[in-house]
Design a protein around this motif. Structure first.
Motif, PDB file in Angstrom:
ATOM      1  N   VAL A  35       0.855  -1.180   0.000  1.00  0.00           N
ATOM      2  CA  VAL A  35       0.000   0.000   0.000  1.00  0.00           C
ATOM      3  C   VAL A  35       0.893   1.233   0.000  1.00  0.00           C
ATOM      4  O   VAL A  35       1.807   1.341   0.814  1.00  0.00           O
ATOM      5  N   GLU A  36       0.605   2.144  -0.935  1.00  0.00           N
ATOM      6  CA  GLU A  36       1.333   3.408  -1.000  1.00  0.00           C
ATOM      7  C   GLU A  36       0.332   4.547  -0.836  1.00  0.00           C
ATOM      8  O   GLU A  36      -0.729   4.536  -1.449  1.00  0.00           O
ATOM      9  N   VAL A  37       0.680   5.505   0.003  1.00  0.00           N
ATOM     10  CA  VAL A  37      -0.156   6.692   0.201  1.00  0.00           C
ATOM     11  C   VAL A  37       0.715   7.935   0.076  1.00  0.00           C
ATOM     12  O   VAL A  37       1.943   7.849   0.125  1.00  0.00           O
ATOM     13  N   GLY A  38       0.039   9.068  -0.060  1.00  0.00           N
ATOM     14  CA  GLY A  38       0.780  10.319  -0.168  1.00  0.00           C
ATOM     15  C   GLY A  38       1.659  10.362  -1.401  1.00  0.00           C
ATOM     16  O   GLY A  38       2.774  10.866  -1.346  1.00  0.00           O
ATOM     17  N   GLY A  39       1.137   9.827  -2.504  1.00  0.00           N
ATOM     18  CA  GLY A  39       1.913   9.816  -3.729  1.00  0.00           C
ATOM     19  C   GLY A  39       3.165   8.965  -3.630  1.00  0.00           C
ATOM     20  O   GLY A  39       4.164   9.252  -4.273  1.00  0.00           O
ATOM     21  N   GLY A  40       3.115   7.934  -2.809  1.00  0.00           N
ATOM     22  CA  GLY A  40       4.256   7.036  -2.652  1.00  0.00           C
ATOM     23  C   GLY A  40       5.227   7.466  -1.562  1.00  0.00           C
ATOM     24  O   GLY A  40       6.272   6.841  -1.385  1.00  0.00           O
ATOM     25  N   MET A  41       4.863   8.501  -0.810  1.00  0.00           N
ATOM     26  CA  MET A  41       5.768   8.972   0.242  1.00  0.00           C
ATOM     27  C   MET A  41       5.823   8.012   1.427  1.00  0.00           C
ATOM     28  O   MET A  41       6.816   7.960   2.145  1.00  0.00           O
ATOM     29  N   VAL A  42       4.746   7.264   1.619  1.00  0.00           N
ATOM     30  CA  VAL A  42       4.717   6.234   2.659  1.00  0.00           C
ATOM     31  C   VAL A  42       4.253   4.944   2.001  1.00  0.00           C
ATOM     32  O   VAL A  42       3.253   4.923   1.287  1.00  0.00           O
ATOM     33  N   LYS A  43       5.002   3.886   2.253  1.00  0.00           N
ATOM     34  CA  LYS A  43       4.706   2.575   1.682  1.00  0.00           C
ATOM     35  C   LYS A  43       4.704   1.549   2.812  1.00  0.00           C
ATOM     36  O   LYS A  43       5.635   1.508   3.615  1.00  0.00           O
ATOM     37  N   VAL A  44       3.636   0.760   2.876  1.00  0.00           N
ATOM     38  CA  VAL A  44       3.514  -0.291   3.883  1.00  0.00           C
ATOM     39  C   VAL A  44       3.404  -1.622   3.154  1.00  0.00           C
ATOM     40  O   VAL A  44       2.643  -1.757   2.200  1.00  0.00           O
ATOM     41  N   ILE A  45       4.190  -2.582   3.611  1.00  0.00           N
ATOM     42  CA  ILE A  45       4.131  -3.936   3.057  1.00  0.00           C
ATOM     43  C   ILE A  45       3.683  -4.859   4.183  1.00  0.00           C
ATOM     44  O   ILE A  45       4.284  -4.887   5.259  1.00  0.00           O
ATOM     45  N   GLU A  46       2.597  -5.581   3.913  1.00  0.00           N
ATOM     46  CA  GLU A  46       1.986  -6.455   4.909  1.00  0.00           C
ATOM     47  C   GLU A  46       1.764  -7.808   4.250  1.00  0.00           C
ATOM     48  O   GLU A  46       1.548  -7.883   3.049  1.00  0.00           O
ATOM     49  N   ASN A  47       1.824  -8.887   5.026  1.00  0.00           N
ATOM     50  CA  ASN A  47       1.514 -10.184   4.434  1.00  0.00           C
ATOM     51  C   ASN A  47       0.011 -10.453   4.556  1.00  0.00           C
ATOM     52  O   ASN A  47      -0.728  -9.670   5.151  1.00  0.00           O
ATOM     53  N   GLY A  48      -0.424 -11.549   3.978  1.00  0.00           N
ATOM     54  CA  GLY A  48      -1.837 -11.887   3.969  1.00  0.00           C
ATOM     55  C   GLY A  48      -2.405 -12.247   5.326  1.00  0.00           C
ATOM     56  O   GLY A  48      -3.613 -12.367   5.488  1.00  0.00           O
ATOM     57  N   LEU A  49      -1.535 -12.425   6.314  1.00  0.00           N
ATOM     58  CA  LEU A  49      -1.992 -12.704   7.678  1.00  0.00           C
ATOM     59  C   LEU A  49      -2.144 -11.424   8.498  1.00  0.00           C
ATOM     60  O   LEU A  49      -2.474 -11.469   9.669  1.00  0.00           O
ATOM     61  N   GLY A  50      -1.854 -10.281   7.863  1.00  0.00           N
ATOM     62  CA  GLY A  50      -1.999  -8.999   8.555  1.00  0.00           C
ATOM     63  C   GLY A  50      -0.763  -8.575   9.322  1.00  0.00           C
ATOM     64  O   GLY A  50      -0.830  -7.656  10.131  1.00  0.00           O
ATOM     65  N   GLU A  51       0.364  -9.226   9.072  1.00  0.00           N
ATOM     66  CA  GLU A  51       1.609  -8.865   9.753  1.00  0.00           C
ATOM     67  C   GLU A  51       2.352  -7.826   8.917  1.00  0.00           C
ATOM     68  O   GLU A  51       2.560  -8.028   7.721  1.00  0.00           O
TER      69      GLU A  51
END
Length: 110
Positions: A35-51
């Motif tokens: 997931v990228e927000v703020g035009g890619g300024m913040v990026k979160v990578i999570e697995n399918g288990l929510g970790e």
């Protein structure tokens, strides 16, 4: 009278379902939701288990002036990643169990 042949078939079906769910959990663990927000300024990578696996923050946000913006972007990214991982989990678990994916809370059963 009780038919023990049906019980044997049911036990085999349950065992198969357990194996399918175990496999689906492994797949979810290896799945990456980005997931990228703020035009890619913040990026979160999570697995399918929510970790959460990783958080990447543009260096321009790392100052006192941008603290509130950074906080808002992080909250937004983490919430979106959480929603997406629950959707992916529900779909995989529904497929593995043979149950419909639109049952509320299905992802939490496994």
């Amino acid at each position: 009278m009780f038919n023990f042949g049906d019980l044997g078939n049911m036990m085999k079906m349950l065992k198969d379902m357990q194996e399918n769910i175990k496999t689906a959990k492994e797949e979810l663990k290896n799945e990456e939701i980005i997931v990228e927000v703020g035009g890619g300024m913040v990026k979160v990578i999570e697995n399918g288990l929510g970790e959460i696996l990783d958080i990447q923050i543009d260096k321009s946000l790392l100052n006192e002036e941008n603290a509130e913006v950074l906080k808002d972007l992080l909250i937004s990214a983490l919430n979106e990643a959480n929603v997406r991982s629950k959707e992916v989990m529900s779909e995989k678990m529904a497929k593995a169990s043979g149950l419909p994916s639109n049952i509320p809370g299905l992802g939490n059963l496994f």
